[in-house]
Motif scaffolding. Structure first.
Motif, PDB file in Angstrom:
ATOM      1  N   LYS A 411       5.089   7.596  -5.440  1.00  0.00           N
ATOM      2  CA  LYS A 411       4.066   6.544  -5.396  1.00  0.00           C
ATOM      3  C   LYS A 411       3.178   6.545  -6.623  1.00  0.00           C
ATOM      4  O   LYS A 411       2.528   5.538  -6.940  1.00  0.00           O
ATOM      5  CB  LYS A 411       3.220   6.681  -4.138  1.00  0.00           C
ATOM      6  N   GLU A 434      -0.616   6.566   6.067  1.00  0.00           N
ATOM      7  CA  GLU A 434      -1.326   5.508   5.357  1.00  0.00           C
ATOM      8  C   GLU A 434      -1.750   5.929   3.956  1.00  0.00           C
ATOM      9  O   GLU A 434      -2.219   5.108   3.170  1.00  0.00           O
ATOM     10  CB  GLU A 434      -2.542   5.048   6.161  1.00  0.00           C
ATOM     11  N   THR A 435      -1.598   7.217   3.625  1.00  0.00           N
ATOM     12  CA  THR A 435      -1.971   7.662   2.279  1.00  0.00           C
ATOM     13  C   THR A 435      -0.908   7.307   1.251  1.00  0.00           C
ATOM     14  O   THR A 435      -1.088   7.550   0.067  1.00  0.00           O
ATOM     15  CB  THR A 435      -2.200   9.186   2.257  1.00  0.00           C
ATOM     16  N   ASP A 437      -0.137   4.942  -0.716  1.00  0.00           N
ATOM     17  CA  ASP A 437      -0.838   3.733  -1.138  1.00  0.00           C
ATOM     18  C   ASP A 437      -0.622   3.403  -2.617  1.00  0.00           C
ATOM     19  O   ASP A 437      -1.404   2.665  -3.209  1.00  0.00           O
ATOM     20  CB  ASP A 437      -2.341   3.868  -0.872  1.00  0.00           C
ATOM     21  N   GLN A 440       2.114   0.234  -6.947  1.00  0.00           N
ATOM     22  CA  GLN A 440       1.459  -1.049  -7.189  1.00  0.00           C
ATOM     23  C   GLN A 440       2.318  -2.040  -7.951  1.00  0.00           C
ATOM     24  O   GLN A 440       2.063  -3.248  -7.905  1.00  0.00           O
ATOM     25  CB  GLN A 440       0.127  -0.852  -7.933  1.00  0.00           C
ATOM     26  N   TRP A 459       2.222   1.115   5.769  1.00  0.00           N
ATOM     27  CA  TRP A 459       1.977   1.259   4.333  1.00  0.00           C
ATOM     28  C   TRP A 459       2.750   0.251   3.499  1.00  0.00           C
ATOM     29  O   TRP A 459       2.378  -0.045   2.356  1.00  0.00           O
ATOM     30  CB  TRP A 459       2.262   2.688   3.857  1.00  0.00           C
ATOM     31  N   SER A 461       2.698  -2.809   3.956  1.00  0.00           N
ATOM     32  CA  SER A 461       1.838  -3.984   3.792  1.00  0.00           C
ATOM     33  C   SER A 461       0.980  -3.897   2.537  1.00  0.00           C
ATOM     34  O   SER A 461       0.404  -4.895   2.101  1.00  0.00           O
ATOM     35  CB  SER A 461       0.945  -4.169   5.025  1.00  0.00           C
ATOM     36  N   ASN A 462       0.881  -2.704   1.949  1.00  0.00           N
ATOM     37  CA  ASN A 462       0.082  -2.537   0.722  1.00  0.00           C
ATOM     38  C   ASN A 462       0.860  -2.879  -0.545  1.00  0.00           C
ATOM     39  O   ASN A 462       0.276  -2.915  -1.628  1.00  0.00           O
ATOM     40  CB  ASN A 462      -0.412  -1.089   0.619  1.00  0.00           C
ATOM     41  N   LYS A 464       1.835  -5.236  -2.557  1.00  0.00           N
ATOM     42  CA  LYS A 464       1.539  -6.648  -2.777  1.00  0.00           C
ATOM     43  C   LYS A 464       2.487  -7.323  -3.756  1.00  0.00           C
ATOM     44  O   LYS A 464       2.561  -8.556  -3.802  1.00  0.00           O
ATOM     45  CB  LYS A 464       0.089  -6.805  -3.260  1.00  0.00           C
ATOM     46  N   TRP A 483       1.891  -8.506   9.959  1.00  0.00           N
ATOM     47  CA  TRP A 483       1.468  -8.487   8.553  1.00  0.00           C
ATOM     48  C   TRP A 483       2.593  -8.836   7.578  1.00  0.00           C
ATOM     49  O   TRP A 483       2.368  -8.941   6.371  1.00  0.00           O
ATOM     50  CB  TRP A 483       0.854  -7.133   8.174  1.00  0.00           C
ATOM     51  N   SER A 486       1.894 -11.347   5.057  1.00  0.00           N
ATOM     52  CA  SER A 486       0.899 -11.050   4.019  1.00  0.00           C
ATOM     53  C   SER A 486       1.556 -10.628   2.707  1.00  0.00           C
ATOM     54  O   SER A 486       0.898 -10.572   1.678  1.00  0.00           O
ATOM     55  CB  SER A 486      -0.058  -9.956   4.492  1.00  0.00           C
TER      56      SER A 486
END
Length: 708
Positions: A411, A434-435, A437, A440, A459, A461-462, A464, A483, A486
């Motif tokens: 990550k 959930e960590t 994250d 990107q 996770w 859903s993060n 993007k 989600w 999203s």
């Protein structure tokens, strides 16, 4: 003192004023050339309205004596034939008509006449055709001036002339690539051309062996002969061409081993591509002698054995491509830490064992790493975060463990855009931590074929920037999370072959990239640094090949297909097969006008097949087999292209395609129409009678008023 800008301009004008104008004969030849074009892009108007001297015309250059020495008109959109009149320009040294739409034959006998001074001809990227015949001896005798000939990317056919070049002792470069020449590979260039440095015959149909005589080309730097029909072994004599810097003969039928002694002679070699042949044996230790080597392609051969430790001596390597071979052993025998320039390492489809060597994580320039389809094991090292430039990582179909650790260490790879690590972590649980994250910049994620338990994790859903998500062939349970909509860039979703339950949520029908009218995808093509495979077959290379897809097949979804499905205007593939869906096929599916694949097989659907589906003009695959559908199968349109297998297992469906006539239905239809017609006729008679009666009564009243 240096000239000022003004003084330099004055000097140039002075020189120009003293230059002689071109002759009337040369002007006439140029006007004949332009007249024989079917489209001149305004050049004729420009030339005729310009100065009287053709030396000032656009694309024309002359020497100090006013003799036309150069015609340079690349990429002007010219159409038509190349006039033989250009052969009358006896002072012409350079001719560049590349990247146009010129057709017909190349008048090369006129261009290379004995009086010609042409040194460079470039007519590449046109539509020229026909055969290049051997030039008469009278034409080539005493013709030492031609240095460069580029006729690549045209439609030339026939055998390539060989005797023509024997008298051209000043030839330096010849490019005939991307045509349809056949016959033996030409070989006589070095006999009389000691400066011959570049030969490109790639993308043709040349056959036979690579001529041993090319080894006599002491100045040869570039040899490209890929994608032909060459056979045999690389001749030992070829390795005598010690000036070679670029040797590329991929996708032929070459066999044998890579000669270690010979390869060591090519100390200047920077690019070696022998991929797509039938070579066997090991990579010789002498590969380490090629200190200037930057690109190595040995992919798609039958080579085997361990990688030589001498690889670490090739410190200029940028690309190593060894995919689709039988290499084995542990990668740790190579010290990758010395390969500080390495950007691409592709080891796909081999039999390497052990762990990913820690030395790889010292390759700070690495953009793409693929070790998929090997026998590697262990956990991913936290040191992978040192690969600051890593964009593409594929490690699927191995025996890696601890998916939670893998995601936590990956990550933080800030540039990572493509992550393919499926078919590992067998039987583990999907982490819901959930960590997780990071990621990107992640656009493509594949965690398929892992037998992962758990749910579709939050996770995700993060992510993007995620555009493609592959979670198929796992044991994920629960419902599709709300989600999902999203992920505004997601257009390719495969969650098939899991244990997902519940109804198909309306949230899926609100996915922004699927509801848009625009069918194009925005996936950054630069992130696909390597081919993407499924199994052993090629699948995708460019992002435009990835379809907009929604695959929910082989789960336990229940309920009906939501009518809102008609919102997914840009969808190309829709698969709801092998679930427990019920109800009718919604007619709103006809709004999916870009649909190419629709699979609703193996459910509990009832009712008729909506006739509106005939509006799906791009539908290539359709399957509604093994349901409870009934009535006539729509006729015509795309439905005329489907076979009976698309409708099997629906005993109440009828039509010619399933060899089950709809006679009873037609009888009932006729009966219904007959009854309906009688009712309408009866109503008409009654209505007409009433109208007639009222009309007569009205007439009587009017007449009595005026005439009574």
């Amino acid at each position: 003192m240096p000239f000022s800008g003004f003084a330099l301009a004055v000097l140039l004008l002075s020189i120009a004023s003293h230059a002689k104008p071109c002759s009337d004969q040369e002007k006439s030849s140029l006007l004949r050339f332009i007249a024989e074009l079917s489209w001149d892009a305004g050049l004729a108007m420009s030339w005729r309205n310009g100065t009287t001297s053709c030396c000032s015309w656009e694309g024309i250059a002359c020497d100090r004596d006013g003799v036309v020495s150069e015609i340079s008109l690349p990429g002007r959109g010219l159409h038509g034939l190349i006039s033989p009149a250009l052969g009358d320009l006896t002072g012409l040294r350079r001719l560049n008509l590349s990247h146009n739409s010129l057709s017909g034959e190349l008048p090369w006998e006129q261009l290379l006449s004995s009086s010609s001074r042409l040194a460079a001809i470039d007519v590449s990227f046109n539509h020229l055709e026909g055969e290049l015949l051997e030039l008469p001896t009278s034409t080539t005798h005493g013709r030492p001036l031609l240095q460069v000939l580029n006729i690549s990317s045209n439609l030339f056919t026939g055998e390539f002339p060989s005797a023509t070049w024997k008298d051209m002792n000043n030839l330096i470069a010849l490019n005939v690539s991307n045509n349809s020449f056949h016959g033996w590979m030409p070989s006589s260039f070095c006999i009389t051309s000691p400066s011959f440095a570049m030969l490109d015959i790639s993308y043709n149909r040349f056959g036979g062996r690579i001529p041993a005589g090319l080894g006599n080309c002491s100045a040869l730097k570039v040899l490209k002969a890929g994608r032909n029909q060459l056979t045999g072994m690389l001749p030992d004599e070829l390795f005598n061409a010690t000036s070679l810097e670029y040797l590329s003969v991929p996708n032929n039928g070459l066999y044998g081993i890579l000669d270690g002694t010979g390869i060591a002679n090519l100390r200047s070699l920077s690019h070696l591509d022998l991929g797509g042949n039938r070579l066997n044996g090991k990579i010789p230790d002498s590969i380490g002698e090629l200190r200037r080597l930057e690109v190595l392609h040995l992919d798609h051969n039958n080579m085997s054995g361990e990688l030589p430790p001498a690889f670490s001596n090739c410190t200029n390597l940028i690309t190593i491509d060894l995919r689709n071979n039988y290499f084995s052993g542990e990668l740790t025998k190579v010290d990758f830490s010395t390969l500080i320039n390495l950007k691409t390492l592709d080891l796909l489809f081999n039999s390497f064992t052990g762990a990913i060597p820690e030395s790889i994580y010292s390759c700070s320039s690495l953009n793409a790493l693929r070790v998929a389809d090997n026998k590697l094991h262990g956990q991913l090292s936290p040191r992978i975060v040192n690969l600051k430039s890593l964009i593409f990582l594929s490690a699927s179909f191995n025996n890696f463990t601890n998916i939670t650790n893998a995601l936590h260490v990956l990550k933080d790879c800030k540039e990572l855009a493509v992550l393919i690590i499926g078919s590992n972590f067998k039987g583990e649980a999907m982490p819901e931590d959930e960590t997780i994250d990071g990621f990107q910049n992640l656009q493509f994620l594949s965690l398929s074929r892992c037998s992962l338990s758990g749910k579709i994790p939050l996770w995700l859903s993060n992510l993007k920037n995620l555009e493609m998500l592959l979670l198929h062939n796992n044991q994920l349970a629960g419902q599709i999370p709300a989600w999902i909509k999203s992920l505004k860039l997601l257009f390719h979703l495969d969650i098939s072959e899991n244990n997902l339950t519940g109804e198909i949520p309306a949230d899926l029908t609100e996915m922004p990239m699927l509801t848009t009218e625009n069918t194009a995808t925005d996936l950054d093509e630069r992130v696909f640094l390597l081919l993407v495979y499924r199994g052993t077959s090629f699948e995708y290379r460019v992002t435009t090949a990835f379809p907009k897809m929604l695959n929910l097949g082989r789960n336990n979804f229940t309920g009906v297909i939501p009518k809102e499905i008609g919102r997914l205007k840009s969808l190309a593939i829709l698969n709801f097969s092998s679930n427990r869906l019920s109800g009718e096929i919604p007619s709103q599916l006809h709004s999916l006008t870009n649909l190419q694949v629709l699979d609703l097989s193996n459910n509990h659907l009832t009712g008729a097949i909506p006739v509106e589906l005939n509006n799906l003009n791009f539908l290539a695959e359709f399957n509604v087999s093994n349901n409870g559908l009934e009535g006539p199968i729509p006729a015509g349109g795309q439905f005329s292209t489907f076979t009976s297998s698309s409708f099997g297992g629906n005993p109440k469906l009828c039509g010619a395609i399933v060899d089950r006539p709809c006679a009873s239905a037609e009888t009932n239809l006729v009966s219904t129409l007959s009854t309906e017609w009688k009712d309408r006729w009866f109503a008409f008679v009654i209505g007409f009678g009433a109208f007639f009666g009222v009309g007569v009564l009205y007439d009587q009243i009017v007449l009595s008023k005026y005439f009574g």
